[in-house]
Design an enzyme around this catalytic site. Structure first.
Site, PDB file in Angstrom:
ATOM      1  N   CYS A  34       0.844  -1.198   0.000  1.00 47.09           N
ATOM      2  CA  CYS A  34       0.000   0.000   0.000  1.00 47.09           C
ATOM      3  C   CYS A  34       0.880   1.250   0.000  1.00 47.09           C
ATOM      4  O   CYS A  34       1.854   1.330   0.752  1.00 47.09           O
ATOM      5  CB  CYS A  34      -0.913  -0.018   1.222  1.00 47.09           C
ATOM      6  SG  CYS A  34      -2.017   1.403   1.265  1.00 47.09           S
ATOM      7  N   CYS A  78       0.371   4.781   7.004  1.00 47.62           N
ATOM      8  CA  CYS A  78      -0.264   4.592   8.319  1.00 47.62           C
ATOM      9  C   CYS A  78       0.701   3.822   9.245  1.00 47.62           C
ATOM     10  O   CYS A  78       1.045   2.660   8.947  1.00 47.62           O
ATOM     11  CB  CYS A  78      -1.582   3.839   8.165  1.00 47.62           C
ATOM     12  SG  CYS A  78      -2.604   4.508   6.827  1.00 47.62           S
ATOM     13  N   CYS A  85       0.277   0.101  10.286  1.00 44.21           N
ATOM     14  CA  CYS A  85      -0.209  -0.897   9.329  1.00 44.21           C
ATOM     15  C   CYS A  85       0.874  -1.788   8.711  1.00 44.21           C
ATOM     16  O   CYS A  85       1.819  -1.301   8.084  1.00 44.21           O
ATOM     17  CB  CYS A  85      -0.992  -0.205   8.223  1.00 44.21           C
ATOM     18  SG  CYS A  85      -1.794  -1.427   7.144  1.00 44.21           S
ATOM     19  N   CYS A 115     -16.790  -8.797   5.160  1.00 39.45           N
ATOM     20  CA  CYS A 115     -16.124  -7.499   4.967  1.00 39.45           C
ATOM     21  C   CYS A 115     -14.863  -7.690   4.125  1.00 39.45           C
ATOM     22  O   CYS A 115     -13.949  -8.412   4.533  1.00 39.45           O
ATOM     23  CB  CYS A 115     -15.709  -6.900   6.304  1.00 39.45           C
ATOM     24  SG  CYS A 115     -17.035  -6.805   7.490  1.00 39.45           S
ATOM     25  N   CYS A 164     -19.719  -5.696   3.196  1.00 44.07           N
ATOM     26  CA  CYS A 164     -19.012  -4.478   3.604  1.00 44.07           C
ATOM     27  C   CYS A 164     -17.707  -4.441   2.823  1.00 44.07           C
ATOM     28  O   CYS A 164     -17.128  -5.499   2.532  1.00 44.07           O
ATOM     29  CB  CYS A 164     -18.727  -4.524   5.108  1.00 44.07           C
ATOM     30  SG  CYS A 164     -17.784  -3.096   5.681  1.00 44.07           S
ATOM     31  N   CYS A 168     -19.558   2.461   8.210  1.00 42.52           N
ATOM     32  CA  CYS A 168     -18.810   1.784   9.265  1.00 42.52           C
ATOM     33  C   CYS A 168     -17.572   2.642   9.487  1.00 42.52           C
ATOM     34  O   CYS A 168     -16.724   2.738   8.596  1.00 42.52           O
ATOM     35  CB  CYS A 168     -18.436   0.369   8.827  1.00 42.52           C
ATOM     36  SG  CYS A 168     -17.327  -0.458   9.974  1.00 42.52           S
ATOM     37  N   ARG A 213     -18.130  -2.187  17.505  1.00 39.55           N
ATOM     38  CA  ARG A 213     -17.425  -3.461  17.277  1.00 39.55           C
ATOM     39  C   ARG A 213     -16.130  -3.557  18.060  1.00 39.55           C
ATOM     40  O   ARG A 213     -15.266  -2.681  17.981  1.00 39.55           O
ATOM     41  CB  ARG A 213     -17.149  -3.672  15.793  1.00 39.55           C
ATOM     42  CG  ARG A 213     -16.498  -5.040  15.544  1.00 39.55           C
ATOM     43  CD  ARG A 213     -16.286  -5.361  14.088  1.00 39.55           C
ATOM     44  NE  ARG A 213     -17.535  -5.364  13.373  1.00 39.55           N
ATOM     45  CZ  ARG A 213     -17.728  -4.761  12.199  1.00 39.55           C
ATOM     46  NH1 ARG A 213     -16.729  -4.124  11.628  1.00 39.55           N
ATOM     47  NH2 ARG A 213     -18.886  -4.802  11.613  1.00 39.55           N
TER      48      ARG A 213
HETATM   49  N1  SAM Z   1      -6.650   0.564   2.973  1.00 44.29           N
HETATM   50  C1  SAM Z   1      -7.920   0.940   3.410  1.00 44.29           C
HETATM   51  C2  SAM Z   1      -7.877   2.159   4.295  1.00 44.29           C
HETATM   52  O1  SAM Z   1      -7.054   2.216   5.182  1.00 44.29           O
HETATM   53  O2  SAM Z   1      -8.667   3.061   4.096  1.00 44.29           O
HETATM   54  C3  SAM Z   1      -8.692  -0.166   4.098  1.00 44.29           C
HETATM   55  C4  SAM Z   1      -8.007  -1.224   4.947  1.00 44.29           C
HETATM   56  S1  SAM Z   1      -7.284  -0.684   6.466  1.00 44.29           S
HETATM   57  C5  SAM Z   1      -6.344  -2.073   6.928  1.00 44.29           C
HETATM   58  C6  SAM Z   1      -8.642  -0.586   7.580  1.00 44.29           C
HETATM   59  C7  SAM Z   1      -8.386  -0.215   9.026  1.00 44.29           C
HETATM   60  O3  SAM Z   1      -7.758  -1.280   9.718  1.00 44.29           O
HETATM   61  C8  SAM Z   1      -7.495   0.965   9.329  1.00 44.29           C
HETATM   62  O4  SAM Z   1      -8.138   2.184   9.158  1.00 44.29           O
HETATM   63  C9  SAM Z   1      -7.163   0.721  10.791  1.00 44.29           C
HETATM   64  O5  SAM Z   1      -8.123   1.349  11.623  1.00 44.29           O
HETATM   65  C10 SAM Z   1      -7.249  -0.798  10.946  1.00 44.29           C
HETATM   66  N2  SAM Z   1      -5.917  -1.374  11.182  1.00 44.29           N
HETATM   67  C11 SAM Z   1      -4.917  -1.540  10.272  1.00 44.29           C
HETATM   68  N3  SAM Z   1      -3.821  -2.060  10.846  1.00 44.29           N
HETATM   69  C12 SAM Z   1      -4.120  -2.244  12.150  1.00 44.29           C
HETATM   70  C13 SAM Z   1      -3.383  -2.735  13.274  1.00 44.29           C
HETATM   71  N4  SAM Z   1      -2.113  -3.109  13.169  1.00 44.29           N
HETATM   72  N5  SAM Z   1      -3.996  -2.788  14.462  1.00 44.29           N
HETATM   73  C14 SAM Z   1      -5.291  -2.398  14.589  1.00 44.29           C
HETATM   74  N6  SAM Z   1      -6.022  -1.904  13.576  1.00 44.29           N
HETATM   75  C15 SAM Z   1      -5.447  -1.826  12.377  1.00 44.29           C
HETATM   76 FE1  SF4 Z   2      -2.830   1.244   3.360  1.00 46.58          FE
HETATM   77 FE2  SF4 Z   2      -2.827   0.069   5.704  1.00 46.58          FE
HETATM   78 FE3  SF4 Z   2      -3.169   2.682   5.580  1.00 46.58          FE
HETATM   79 FE4  SF4 Z   2      -5.148   1.037   4.690  1.00 46.58          FE
HETATM   80  S1  SF4 Z   2      -4.399   1.243   6.800  1.00 46.58           S
HETATM   81  S2  SF4 Z   2      -4.319   2.871   3.689  1.00 46.58           S
HETATM   82  S3  SF4 Z   2      -3.864  -0.657   3.908  1.00 46.58           S
HETATM   83  S4  SF4 Z   2      -1.303   1.561   4.955  1.00 46.58           S
END
Ligand code: SAM
Ligand code: SF4
Ligand code: DTB
Length: 355
Positions: A62, A66, A69, A106, A137, A197, A269
């Site tokens: 990606c 973040c 992530c 989802c 979802c 959501c 949730r």
């Molecule tokens: N890429 C898309 C986005 O971020 O908009 C969708 C998938 S992203 C993995 C969805 C959500 O997963 C993130 O906004 C975050 O809140 C949660 N998430 C991701 N990594 C995580 C982690 N290590 N621990 C807890 N929540 C996590």
């Molecule tokens: Fe990409 Fe992870 Fe951020 Fe979603 S949460 S935009 S998968 S880096």
């Protein structure tokens, strides 16, 4: 009595002040949980929990940054990148999720936003998963208005897009998209007529005022998200937050309880992070008003409790999975029931006790 103890509860409001939210966080733990449980019982059966299963339809690489992530291309987390999953494979996973008891499927993609070429595939996924009798979802990143409409037309029930944290702390966690970008995506999802959501993550090193700030943003949206995922950070080696200090478990439970009080009609949730929680902590989260979980041994890329462990926990707590209400409103349910009754009336063995 404190200001928070006097506050009217169970009312749907969109005018929360920061001080009111902080007052809720500051309540004695037992008062907070009691209030949250009272609110919960006003709108929900306290012994039912909605069950959703996650599927990563496009994993890794990606472009976003973040900090929590494992799927960001900027961090070396050892995750293998995968192409967009074939529609047939997604449907197979959805069928398995349904067979093990999930009512919502989802689908998540590690994208900044979907590309034009992706849309025919994701809309087919929605149509085919829905045809199995599951709620759908998706979480695909930022959406433009026309993409949201396309997903809504395909029948997508929910779109997940999290605000993650407070506007003040946000810049510490993500720099590649703004808070405003996220709010705009939520607007587009609503405008297209899908259910929202939206939630966040705690344990990112934020303070209580940030957890309050996140919940205030969510509750002061023009409509409350129907689903509010509260994720506890899953610390993944290679991400900037791998060594983050653990959040006090009681602070996590407080956050669930405050979300329940502020968004009384929403499903809250208990999301990522359950693998690291004891059964007792999860039961406190249900007592605080959480009424949805991710179910199945995997989240997107990290672990989740085994399905049979969850079913055992439900059984020990007398909790039942919430049934999927396939009909949009009561009028539709009634229409369906009378259609079934009139079908049966033409059956010579049908006895109508109501007559
Ligand atoms: N890429 C898309 C986005 O971020 O908009 C969708 C998938 S992203 C993995 C969805 C959500 O997963 C993130 O906004 C975050 O809140 C949660 N998430 C991701 N990594 C995580 C982690 N290590 N621990 C807890 N929540 C996590
Ligand atoms: Fe990409 Fe992870 Fe951020 Fe979603 S949460 S935009 S998968 S880096
Ligand atoms: C949400 O709020 N949590 C889910 C879902 N929405 C997409 C994702 C949790 C991801 C946890 C880390 C992983 O498994 O990669």
């Amino acid at each position: 009595m404190t200001a928070a103890q006097q506050m009217p509860v169970a009312e749907v409001r969109h005018d929360w002040t920061r001080q009111q939210v902080l007052d809720l966080f500051a309540l004695p733990f037992n008062d907070l949980l009691f209030t949250a449980q009272q609110v919960h019982r006003t709108h929900f059966d306290p012994n039912r929990v909605q069950v959703s299963t996650l599927c990563s339809i496009k994993t890794g690489a990606c472009p976003e940054d973040c900090a929590y992530c494992p799927q960001s291309a900027r961090y070396d987390t050892g995750l293998e990148r995968e192409q967009l999953m074939k529609v047939e494979k997604v449907v197979e996973e959805a069928r398995a999720a349904k067979a093990s008891g999930a009512t919502r499927f989802c689908m998540g993609a590690a994208w900044r936003s979907p590309k034009k070429k992706d849309m025919p595939y994701v809309t087919r996924m929605v149509r085919e998963v829905k045809a199995l009798g599951l709620e759908t979802c998706m979480t695909l990143g930022m959406l433009k208005g026309d993409q949201a409409k396309e997903l809504a037309e395909a029948g997508l029930d929910y779109y997940n897009h999290n605000l993650d944290t407070s506007p003040e702390y946000y810049g510490e966690i993500i720099t590649t998209r703004t808070y405003q970008d996220r709010l705009e995506t939520l607007d587009q999802v609503r405008a297209a007529g899908m259910k929202v959501c939206a939630g966040g993550i705690v344990g990112l090193g934020e303070g209580e005022k940030d957890r309050a700030g996140l919940l205030m943003q969510l509750a002061n949206l023009p409509e409350h998200p129907e689903s509010v995922p509260i994720n506890m950070l899953v610390k993944v080696a290679g991400t900037p937050l791998e060594d983050e200090k653990d959040l006090d478990p009681f602070e996590f439970i407080r956050c669930i309880a405050v979300a329940r009080i502020m968004m009384p009609k929403s499903h809250v949730r208990l999301s990522a992070g359950r693998e690291a929680m004891s059964d007792e902590m999860q039961s406190l989260a249900f007592l605080a008003g959480a009424n949805s979980i991710f179910y199945g041994e995997k989240l997107l890329t990290t672990g989740n409790p085994e399905a049979n462990e969850d079913m055992q926990l439900f059984a020990r707590l007398g909790i039942k999975p919430e049934e999927y209400q396939q009909y949009a409103d009561e009028a539709e349910v009634e229409a369906e029931l009378s259609a079934r009754i009139s079908e049966q009336e033409s059956d010579p063995f049908f006895y109508d006790a109501a007559k």
